[in-house]
Structure formats: structure tokens, C-alpha cells
Design an enzyme around this catalytic site. Structure first.
Site, PDB file in Angstrom:
ATOM      1  N   SER A   6       0.845  -1.197   0.000  1.00 23.23           N
ATOM      2  CA  SER A   6       0.000   0.000   0.000  1.00 23.23           C
ATOM      3  C   SER A   6       0.876   1.242   0.000  1.00 23.23           C
ATOM      4  O   SER A   6       1.667   1.463   0.915  1.00 23.23           O
ATOM      5  CB  SER A   6      -0.894   0.007   1.236  1.00 23.23           C
ATOM      6  OG  SER A   6      -1.348   1.319   1.469  1.00 23.23           O
ATOM      7  N   HIS A  31      -1.164  -1.312  -4.373  1.00 22.87           N
ATOM      8  CA  HIS A  31      -2.439  -0.927  -3.742  1.00 22.87           C
ATOM      9  C   HIS A  31      -2.446   0.585  -3.515  1.00 22.87           C
ATOM     10  O   HIS A  31      -1.548   1.139  -2.878  1.00 22.87           O
ATOM     11  CB  HIS A  31      -2.571  -1.673  -2.414  1.00 22.87           C
ATOM     12  CG  HIS A  31      -3.862  -1.476  -1.691  1.00 22.87           C
ATOM     13  ND1 HIS A  31      -4.995  -2.214  -1.967  1.00 22.87           N
ATOM     14  CD2 HIS A  31      -4.200  -0.622  -0.692  1.00 22.87           C
ATOM     15  CE1 HIS A  31      -5.973  -1.834  -1.162  1.00 22.87           C
ATOM     16  NE2 HIS A  31      -5.518  -0.861  -0.378  1.00 22.87           N
ATOM     17  N   ASP A  33      -4.614   3.798  -2.037  1.00 23.76           N
ATOM     18  CA  ASP A  33      -5.703   4.135  -1.126  1.00 23.76           C
ATOM     19  C   ASP A  33      -6.230   5.538  -1.410  1.00 23.76           C
ATOM     20  O   ASP A  33      -5.543   6.524  -1.196  1.00 23.76           O
ATOM     21  CB  ASP A  33      -5.213   4.044   0.321  1.00 23.76           C
ATOM     22  CG  ASP A  33      -4.999   2.608   0.748  1.00 23.76           C
ATOM     23  OD1 ASP A  33      -5.955   1.819   0.661  1.00 23.76           O
ATOM     24  OD2 ASP A  33      -3.865   2.262   1.151  1.00 23.76           O
ATOM     25  N   MET A  35      -8.862   8.372  -0.468  1.00 22.76           N
ATOM     26  CA  MET A  35      -9.725   8.798   0.655  1.00 22.76           C
ATOM     27  C   MET A  35     -10.213  10.214   0.414  1.00 22.76           C
ATOM     28  O   MET A  35      -9.454  11.063  -0.071  1.00 22.76           O
ATOM     29  CB  MET A  35      -8.941   8.745   1.964  1.00 22.76           C
ATOM     30  CG  MET A  35      -8.270   7.403   2.222  1.00 22.76           C
ATOM     31  SD  MET A  35      -7.546   7.353   3.866  1.00 22.76           S
ATOM     32  CE  MET A  35      -6.606   5.825   3.762  1.00 22.76           C
ATOM     33  N   HIS A  64      -8.237   1.217  -4.170  1.00 20.31           N
ATOM     34  CA  HIS A  64      -9.182   1.035  -3.062  1.00 20.31           C
ATOM     35  C   HIS A  64      -9.851   2.375  -2.779  1.00 20.31           C
ATOM     36  O   HIS A  64      -9.228   3.288  -2.229  1.00 20.31           O
ATOM     37  CB  HIS A  64      -8.384   0.513  -1.850  1.00 20.31           C
ATOM     38  CG  HIS A  64      -9.162   0.381  -0.586  1.00 20.31           C
ATOM     39  ND1 HIS A  64      -8.564   0.159   0.642  1.00 20.31           N
ATOM     40  CD2 HIS A  64     -10.498   0.428  -0.327  1.00 20.31           C
ATOM     41  CE1 HIS A  64      -9.492   0.080   1.586  1.00 20.31           C
ATOM     42  NE2 HIS A  64     -10.678   0.264   1.024  1.00 20.31           N
ATOM     43  N   MET A  66     -12.035   4.716  -0.817  1.00 18.64           N
ATOM     44  CA  MET A  66     -12.696   4.980   0.473  1.00 18.64           C
ATOM     45  C   MET A  66     -13.354   6.346   0.340  1.00 18.64           C
ATOM     46  O   MET A  66     -12.927   7.333   0.944  1.00 18.64           O
ATOM     47  CB  MET A  66     -11.661   4.949   1.604  1.00 18.64           C
ATOM     48  CG  MET A  66     -11.232   3.524   1.958  1.00 18.64           C
ATOM     49  SD  MET A  66      -9.649   3.466   2.832  1.00 18.64           S
ATOM     50  CE  MET A  66      -8.529   3.502   1.438  1.00 18.64           C
ATOM     51  N   MET A 135     -11.674  -5.600   5.344  1.00 12.38           N
ATOM     52  CA  MET A 135     -10.796  -4.698   6.101  1.00 12.38           C
ATOM     53  C   MET A 135     -10.441  -5.337   7.450  1.00 12.38           C
ATOM     54  O   MET A 135     -11.319  -5.817   8.170  1.00 12.38           O
ATOM     55  CB  MET A 135     -11.469  -3.345   6.352  1.00 12.38           C
ATOM     56  CG  MET A 135     -11.674  -2.479   5.118  1.00 12.38           C
ATOM     57  SD  MET A 135     -10.189  -2.148   4.152  1.00 12.38           S
ATOM     58  CE  MET A 135      -9.146  -1.285   5.331  1.00 12.38           C
ATOM     59  N   ASP A 173      -6.745  -6.207   4.281  1.00 16.42           N
ATOM     60  CA  ASP A 173      -6.059  -4.917   4.259  1.00 16.42           C
ATOM     61  C   ASP A 173      -6.080  -4.302   5.651  1.00 16.42           C
ATOM     62  O   ASP A 173      -7.148  -4.046   6.201  1.00 16.42           O
ATOM     63  CB  ASP A 173      -6.781  -4.013   3.242  1.00 16.42           C
ATOM     64  CG  ASP A 173      -6.153  -2.636   3.087  1.00 16.42           C
ATOM     65  OD1 ASP A 173      -5.070  -2.412   3.657  1.00 16.42           O
ATOM     66  OD2 ASP A 173      -6.748  -1.809   2.373  1.00 16.42           O
TER      67      ASP A 173
HETATM   68  C1  DX5 Z   1      -6.335   1.766   5.483  1.00 13.41           C
HETATM   69  C2  DX5 Z   1      -5.837   1.425   4.095  1.00 13.41           C
HETATM   70  C3  DX5 Z   1      -4.774   0.386   4.087  1.00 13.41           C
HETATM   71  C4  DX5 Z   1      -3.549   0.792   4.863  1.00 13.41           C
HETATM   72  C5  DX5 Z   1      -2.698  -0.392   5.152  1.00 13.41           C
HETATM   73  O1  DX5 Z   1      -7.417   2.620   5.369  1.00 13.41           O
HETATM   74  O2  DX5 Z   1      -6.896   0.953   3.303  1.00 13.41           O
HETATM   75  O3  DX5 Z   1      -4.432   0.054   2.753  1.00 13.41           O
HETATM   76  O4  DX5 Z   1      -2.781   1.722   4.191  1.00 13.41           O
HETATM   77  O5  DX5 Z   1      -1.618   0.058   5.888  1.00 13.41           O
HETATM   78  P1  DX5 Z   1      -0.954  -0.855   7.011  1.00 13.41           P
HETATM   79  O6  DX5 Z   1      -0.439  -2.065   6.311  1.00 13.41           O
HETATM   80  O7  DX5 Z   1       0.105   0.009   7.564  1.00 13.41           O
HETATM   81  O8  DX5 Z   1      -2.049  -1.184   7.992  1.00 13.41           O
HETATM   82 ZN    ZN Z   2      -6.400  -0.040   1.335  1.00 18.23          ZN
END
Ligand code: DX5
Ligand code: ZN
Length: 214
Positions: A6, A31, A33, A35, A64, A66, A135, A173
Site C-alpha cells: 500500500s 495498492h 488508497d 480517501m 481502493h 474509500m 478490512m 487490508d
Molecule cells: C487503510 C488502508 C490500508 C492501509 C494499510 O485505510 O486501506 O491500505 O494503508 O496500511 P498498514 O499495512 O500500515 O495497515
Molecule cells: Zn487499502
């Protein structure tokens, strides 16, 4: 297991090189993220950044989302170079329309469930998706602790897929490292996302390898 580092835990000022680093170190997917500061209380990257880093690797981009209203942003992330797009079942959007929109752009669709959402909520969509992301932390931030009590959801989804003869990947994740990956492996997880566990490791290749072979 496949390993999807990620980028949330990478050096954002040097994202292209960070991608090359994990590519060379044996990552299977990247990956990303996304947000929106609304669905989750944090802001990260949007399609402009995804597009800017796309040339740095040929590995699949596992995006991903969010965000609320994911349907409104599928075209933007498709144009940016996503290969897989996962969105939250809890987000405000028509789920079937969003899955169809993702497929219409030749992208693999996935549904994500937060820790408080039961596995059964994704059952009506299992025949329509490529992957379910369970998650193992509350979404929003990297570096949190792995919630082992999410593993029965992995089993429930796997059993339901087997019962209906469906081939759906299960990804986890949050909080995955060489220490917690053996638990994921024991439950038959297909893909492990790892942010801190990969980017903060002394030896990136060794960290990826030990998660893969957990
Ligand atoms: C959390 C993200 C994850 C996160 C994982 O909201 O979706 O992808 O970055 O990070 P670690 O591996 O540090 O928990
Ligand atoms: Zn993620």
C-alpha cells in the site's frame, strides 16, 4: 499469497521511485488508497496522482476507493490506469450500477467491507465481482493493528463461494506484516495488502517474500 504493497506508507514526495522499489522487490500488485475526507476522516490521492505514477510499473493497480459516491469517479480512475477498483459497500452509491460501470471500463470490480459490516452483506454480489476486500482495520489510516477477529468473515465468504461454485478472490487490508500474515494464510486469503509492513521494513524484498510465503 499475493502481496500488494500500500502506497499509503511510502514517501509521497518520491512515489514513482517507491513504486519501482517494491516492483523490483517482488510485489504482485500496487495498492492505492483513495480517501475523500468524508467517507473516512483522511485525505490522500486522486486520479491525477494515480495517472502520474502509472508509467512507473506494469504491475496491476489495485485502487481502493474509500469515498462516498464511488460511481461518480469510476471513469476518472479508469482513465488514470486502474486495473482493479474496489469500493465500499457502506458508501453512498448504487452497488450494482457501480459494479456494472467498472466492468464496462474493462476493470475488475471488488467490494470492500469495514470491520462492523457482516460478511453476509456481500453475498448478493458474489457472482458479480472479482474480489472481496475484508478490512482488518478501521479504514482511514496506515499503521494500525491487525484485527484477527475479522478472519471468520474470510471463512464465511470462502464457504459461500465454494457452495455456489464461484471463483472470487479474498483480499485483506490493514496491519499485515510478516507477523500477522501467517494468520491470513491459515484462513486462505488470496491477497495481502501491506503498507507499514513493506515500506517501513529494513529489507523490502525480504518483507514481501515472508508475507507471500507465510
Ligand atoms: C487503510 C488502508 C490500508 C492501509 C494499510 O485505510 O486501506 O491500505 O494503508 O496500511 P498498514 O499495512 O500500515 O495497515
Ligand atoms: Zn487499502
Amino acid at each position: 499469497m499475493k502481496v500488494a504493497p500500500s502506497l499509503l506508507s511510502c514517501n509521497f514526495a518520491n512515489m514513482g521511485e517507491e513504486i519501482k522499489k517494491v516492483d523490483r522487490a517482488g510485489a504482485d500488485w500496487i495498492h492505492l488508497d483513495v480517501m475523500d475526507g468524508h467517507f473516512v476522516p483522511n485525505l490522500t490521492i486522486g486520479p491525477a496522482i494515480v495517472s502520474a505514477v502509472r508509467p512507473y510499473t506494469e504491475l496491476p493497480f489495485d485502487v481502493h476507493l474509500m469515498i462516498d459516491y464511488p460511481l461518480d469517479y469510476i471513469d476518472a480512475f479508469a482513465d488514470a490506469g486502474a486495473d482493479i477498483i474496489t469500493f465500499h459497500i457502506e458508501a453512498m452509491s448504487d452497488i450494482l450500477m457501480t459494479i456494472d460501470k467498472i466492468k464496462s471500463r474493462n476493470i475488475k470490480p471488488g467490494l470492500v467491507i469495514k470491520p462492523n459490516t457482516p460478511a453476509e452483506d456481500v453475498f448478493p454480489y458474489l457472482d458479480k465481482v472479482y474480489m472481496i476486500l475484508v478490512m482488518t482495520v478501521e479504514p482511514g489510516f496506515g499503521g494500525q493493528s491487525f484485527m484477527e477477529d475479522m478472519m471468520p468473515k474470510v471463512t464465511a465468504i470462502k464457504n459461500e463461494c465454494a457452495r455456489r461454485n464461484l471463483n472470487v478472490l479474498v483480499e485483506v487490508d490493514g496491519g499485515i506484516s510478516e507477523k500477522t500474515a501467517p494468520t491470513a494464510s491459515k484462513f486462505g486469503v488470496d491477497i495481502c495488502v501491506s503498507g507499514t509492513g513493506v515500506f517501513k521494513a529494513q529489507d523490502t524484498a525480504a518483507a514481501i517474500e515472508s508475507i507471500r510465503n507465510a
